[in-house]
Design a protein around this motif. Structure first.
Motif, PDB file in Angstrom:
ATOM      1  N   PHE A 100       0.847  -1.193   0.000  1.00 53.36           N
ATOM      2  CA  PHE A 100       0.000   0.000   0.000  1.00 53.36           C
ATOM      3  C   PHE A 100       0.883   1.244   0.000  1.00 53.36           C
ATOM      4  CE2 PHE A 100       0.698  -0.779   4.527  1.00 53.36           C
ATOM      5  CZ  PHE A 100       0.814   0.486   5.084  1.00 53.36           C
ATOM      6  N   ALA A 101       0.258   2.401  -0.143  1.00 56.79           N
ATOM      7  CA  ALA A 101       0.973   3.692  -0.208  1.00 56.79           C
ATOM      8  C   ALA A 101       1.981   3.705  -1.356  1.00 56.79           C
ATOM      9  CB  ALA A 101       1.658   3.999   1.118  1.00 56.79           C
ATOM     10  N   ASN A 102       1.552   3.254  -2.528  1.00 54.46           N
ATOM     11  CA  ASN A 102       2.432   3.241  -3.697  1.00 54.46           C
ATOM     12  C   ASN A 102       2.659   4.649  -4.236  1.00 54.46           C
ATOM     13  OD1 ASN A 102       0.627   0.618  -3.760  1.00 54.46           O
ATOM     14  ND2 ASN A 102       2.596   0.086  -4.609  1.00 54.46           N
ATOM     15  N   SER A 103       3.875   4.923  -4.656  1.00 57.43           N
ATOM     16  CA  SER A 103       4.194   6.228  -5.235  1.00 57.43           C
ATOM     17  C   SER A 103       5.428   6.096  -6.118  1.00 57.43           C
ATOM     18  CB  SER A 103       4.453   7.276  -4.137  1.00 57.43           C
ATOM     19  OG  SER A 103       5.534   6.883  -3.312  1.00 57.43           O
ATOM     20  N   THR A 104       5.607   7.078  -7.006  1.00 53.22           N
ATOM     21  CA  THR A 104       6.761   7.112  -7.903  1.00 53.22           C
ATOM     22  C   THR A 104       7.423   8.478  -7.794  1.00 53.22           C
ATOM     23  OG1 THR A 104       5.676   5.607  -9.446  1.00 53.22           O
ATOM     24  CG2 THR A 104       7.571   6.827 -10.270  1.00 53.22           C
ATOM     25  N   PHE A 105       8.766   8.479  -7.713  1.00 56.79           N
ATOM     26  CA  PHE A 105       9.521   9.722  -7.628  1.00 56.79           C
ATOM     27  C   PHE A 105      10.160  10.022  -8.981  1.00 56.79           C
ATOM     28  CE2 PHE A 105       8.849   8.678  -3.319  1.00 56.79           C
ATOM     29  CZ  PHE A 105       8.973   9.849  -2.585  1.00 56.79           C
ATOM     30  N   ARG A 106       9.967  11.257  -9.430  1.00 58.13           N
ATOM     31  CA  ARG A 106      10.500  11.650 -10.727  1.00 58.13           C
ATOM     32  C   ARG A 106      11.118  13.048 -10.643  1.00 58.13           C
ATOM     33  NH1 ARG A 106       8.243   8.751 -15.097  1.00 58.13           N
ATOM     34  NH2 ARG A 106       9.921   9.763 -16.261  1.00 58.13           N
ATOM     35  N   PHE A 107      11.974  13.337 -11.613  1.00 54.54           N
ATOM     36  CA  PHE A 107      12.452  14.704 -11.810  1.00 54.54           C
ATOM     37  C   PHE A 107      11.457  15.441 -12.698  1.00 54.54           C
ATOM     38  CE2 PHE A 107      16.537  12.507 -11.033  1.00 54.54           C
ATOM     39  CZ  PHE A 107      17.013  13.290  -9.980  1.00 54.54           C
ATOM     40  N   ALA A 108      11.330  16.743 -12.473  1.00 57.43           N
ATOM     41  CA  ALA A 108      10.453  17.562 -13.314  1.00 57.43           C
ATOM     42  C   ALA A 108      11.048  18.955 -13.452  1.00 57.43           C
ATOM     43  CB  ALA A 108       9.052  17.641 -12.711  1.00 57.43           C
TER      44      ALA A 108
ATOM     45  N   GLY B  11      11.813  30.686  -8.267  1.00 56.16           N
ATOM     46  CA  GLY B  11      13.207  30.991  -8.542  1.00 56.16           C
ATOM     47  C   GLY B  11      14.238  30.427  -7.599  1.00 56.16           C
ATOM     48  N   VAL B  12      13.854  29.454  -6.747  1.00 50.33           N
ATOM     49  CA  VAL B  12      14.845  28.881  -5.831  1.00 50.33           C
ATOM     50  C   VAL B  12      15.464  27.601  -6.381  1.00 50.33           C
ATOM     51  CG1 VAL B  12      13.723  29.904  -3.822  1.00 50.33           C
ATOM     52  CG2 VAL B  12      13.142  27.563  -4.502  1.00 50.33           C
ATOM     53  N   ALA B  13      14.947  27.089  -7.522  1.00 47.37           N
ATOM     54  CA  ALA B  13      15.498  25.870  -8.110  1.00 47.37           C
ATOM     55  C   ALA B  13      15.260  25.874  -9.614  1.00 47.37           C
ATOM     56  CB  ALA B  13      14.859  24.630  -7.486  1.00 47.37           C
ATOM     57  N   ASP B  14      16.053  25.064 -10.313  1.00 50.19           N
ATOM     58  CA  ASP B  14      15.900  24.918 -11.761  1.00 50.19           C
ATOM     59  C   ASP B  14      15.071  23.696 -12.120  1.00 50.19           C
ATOM     60  OD1 ASP B  14      17.848  27.100 -12.476  1.00 50.19           O
ATOM     61  OD2 ASP B  14      19.183  25.769 -11.351  1.00 50.19           O
ATOM     62  N   ALA B  15      15.015  22.737 -11.194  1.00 50.75           N
ATOM     63  CA  ALA B  15      14.247  21.508 -11.389  1.00 50.75           C
ATOM     64  C   ALA B  15      13.843  20.999 -10.009  1.00 50.75           C
ATOM     65  CB  ALA B  15      15.070  20.453 -12.125  1.00 50.75           C
ATOM     66  N   ILE B  16      12.936  20.041  -9.984  1.00 51.53           N
ATOM     67  CA  ILE B  16      12.500  19.459  -8.714  1.00 51.53           C
ATOM     68  C   ILE B  16      12.555  17.937  -8.810  1.00 51.53           C
ATOM     69  CG2 ILE B  16      10.964  21.418  -8.288  1.00 51.53           C
ATOM     70  CD1 ILE B  16       8.609  19.407  -8.797  1.00 51.53           C
ATOM     71  N   ALA B  17      12.551  17.297  -7.665  1.00 53.51           N
ATOM     72  CA  ALA B  17      12.418  15.846  -7.569  1.00 53.51           C
ATOM     73  C   ALA B  17      11.331  15.586  -6.542  1.00 53.51           C
ATOM     74  CB  ALA B  17      13.727  15.200  -7.143  1.00 53.51           C
ATOM     75  N   ASP B  18      10.239  14.941  -6.966  1.00 53.44           N
ATOM     76  CA  ASP B  18       9.096  14.819  -6.068  1.00 53.44           C
ATOM     77  C   ASP B  18       8.252  13.609  -6.448  1.00 53.44           C
ATOM     78  OD1 ASP B  18       7.590  15.586  -3.911  1.00 53.44           O
ATOM     79  OD2 ASP B  18       6.440  17.113  -4.980  1.00 53.44           O
ATOM     80  N   VAL B  19       7.269  13.322  -5.596  1.00 51.11           N
ATOM     81  CA  VAL B  19       6.316  12.249  -5.866  1.00 51.11           C
ATOM     82  C   VAL B  19       5.414  12.661  -7.026  1.00 51.11           C
ATOM     83  CG1 VAL B  19       4.406  10.892  -4.952  1.00 51.11           C
ATOM     84  CG2 VAL B  19       6.319  11.514  -3.461  1.00 51.11           C
ATOM     85  N   VAL B  20       5.224  11.747  -7.966  1.00 47.04           N
ATOM     86  CA  VAL B  20       4.338  12.004  -9.106  1.00 47.04           C
ATOM     87  C   VAL B  20       3.250  10.933  -9.110  1.00 47.04           C
ATOM     88  CG1 VAL B  20       4.159  12.159 -11.597  1.00 47.04           C
ATOM     89  CG2 VAL B  20       6.188  13.054 -10.444  1.00 47.04           C
ATOM     90  N   GLU B  21       2.000  11.351  -9.088  1.00 47.20           N
ATOM     91  CA  GLU B  21       0.877  10.422  -9.185  1.00 47.20           C
ATOM     92  C   GLU B  21       0.252  10.548 -10.570  1.00 47.20           C
ATOM     93  OE1 GLU B  21      -1.689  10.996  -5.853  1.00 47.20           O
ATOM     94  OE2 GLU B  21      -0.145  10.428  -4.394  1.00 47.20           O
ATOM     95  N   THR B  22      -0.627  11.496 -10.743  1.00 41.12           N
ATOM     96  CA  THR B  22      -1.241  11.693 -12.069  1.00 41.12           C
ATOM     97  C   THR B  22      -0.468  12.694 -12.914  1.00 41.12           C
ATOM     98  OG1 THR B  22      -2.678  13.467 -11.279  1.00 41.12           O
ATOM     99  CG2 THR B  22      -3.501  11.202 -11.084  1.00 41.12           C
TER     100      THR B  22
END
Length: 280
Positions: free
Chosen positions: A88-96, A148-159
């Protein structure tokens, strides 16, 4: 006595508590309680922030715990190890990042990357030989680029809806596919195997149901092809020698299709029963 760390709040807490209750363990009555002793099962529970569980278990202060794979890897605690996935609590981490800005993880070299999981992301980038300027945040990571504090992010992606609303798109390979896991400390402790069996029994009970049906005896082989069971169905004679009774475990998600197929084959008195607990 087995000392178990349990999430005290957040997306992991409710389902973890339900699984433990279904596995026969006592549960807290007040959400403010941080400690519970269950003498009948020879365990005690400690309710902690999910992010802290890997630290307590990895240090040996607690024996096992339920947390997310992402939180385990983010903690980078050498003594903590995953021993079972809990489903349970499935998630995927991606760069964006803004569309077209980056094409692959190697394009991130030298830029600013915002994330709530700096340990997890840093380990991933190390494996790919990429050095970035990590910007640790505690939430709302998708706003970091716009502000403006970052050029990219890494976070949980669902939809991906939240990312698109922030003008971002995913790129590169997934950082991690995560779910709730049972973790253990550096030493094997008595009682851990019992806990594992019980939690596995809960997962089996959630995935399967029992199907009972009556069937003409000459159709058994065709019915078994539809309901093979975990090992083999139980076939019992009926008073009418031309009929048999069949009992079998079958996946819950397809039970209605299986019932339709059995009825079309000639089965009757088809009954489905939920499984409360199991040991395989």
């Amino acid at each position: 006595m087995l000392r178990i760390a349990v999430p005290n709040k957040g997306s992991l807490a409710e389902t973890a508590a339900e699984m433990l209750a279904e596995a026969g363990y006592a549960g807290r009555r007040d959400s403010k309680d941080l400690h519970l002793v269950d003498p009948e099962n020879d365990v005690e529970f400690f309710y902690l922030r999910p992010k802290d569980i890997a630290t307590y278990v990895g240090s040996g202060a607690l024996h096992v715990g339920i947390t997310g794979r992402d939180l385990l890897m983010d903690a980078r605690m050498p003594g903590a190890r995953e021993i079972a996935a809990l489903g349970f609590a499935n998630s995927t981490f991606r760069f964006a990042a803004p569309p077209g800005r980056f094409g692959d993880v190697t394009d991130l070299d030298g830029v600013r990357v915002a994330t709530s999981y700096p340990g997890l992301v840093d380990a991933f980038l190390d494996r790919h030989g990429v050095a970035v300027d990590l910007v640790p945040l505690d939430g709302a990571v998708e706003s970091a680029v716009e502000l403006g504090v970052a050029d990219a992010i890494a976070d949980v992606v669902e939809t991906g809806t939240t990312l698109r609303q922030a003008g971002l798109e995913v790129f590169g390979p997934p950082i991690l596919t995560s779910e709730a896991v049972l973790i253990a400390g550096p030493h094997d402790v008595e009682g851990t195997e019992t806990l594992l069996r019980r939690l596995h029994g809960v997962m089996v009970a959630r995935r399967y149901v029992l199907i009972d049906y009556d069937l003409p005896a000459d159709l058994v082989e065709q019915a078994v092809a539809l309901t093979p069971g975990v090992e083999s169905p139980t076939i019992s004679p009926l008073r009418d020698p031309e009929w048999v009774a069949v009992r079998v475990m079958s996946p819950r998600k397809s039970v209605n299709q299986v019932m339709d197929a059995l009825y079309s084959l000639g089965a009757r008195a088809i009954l489905v029963t939920a499984i409360d607990a199991a040991r395989l």
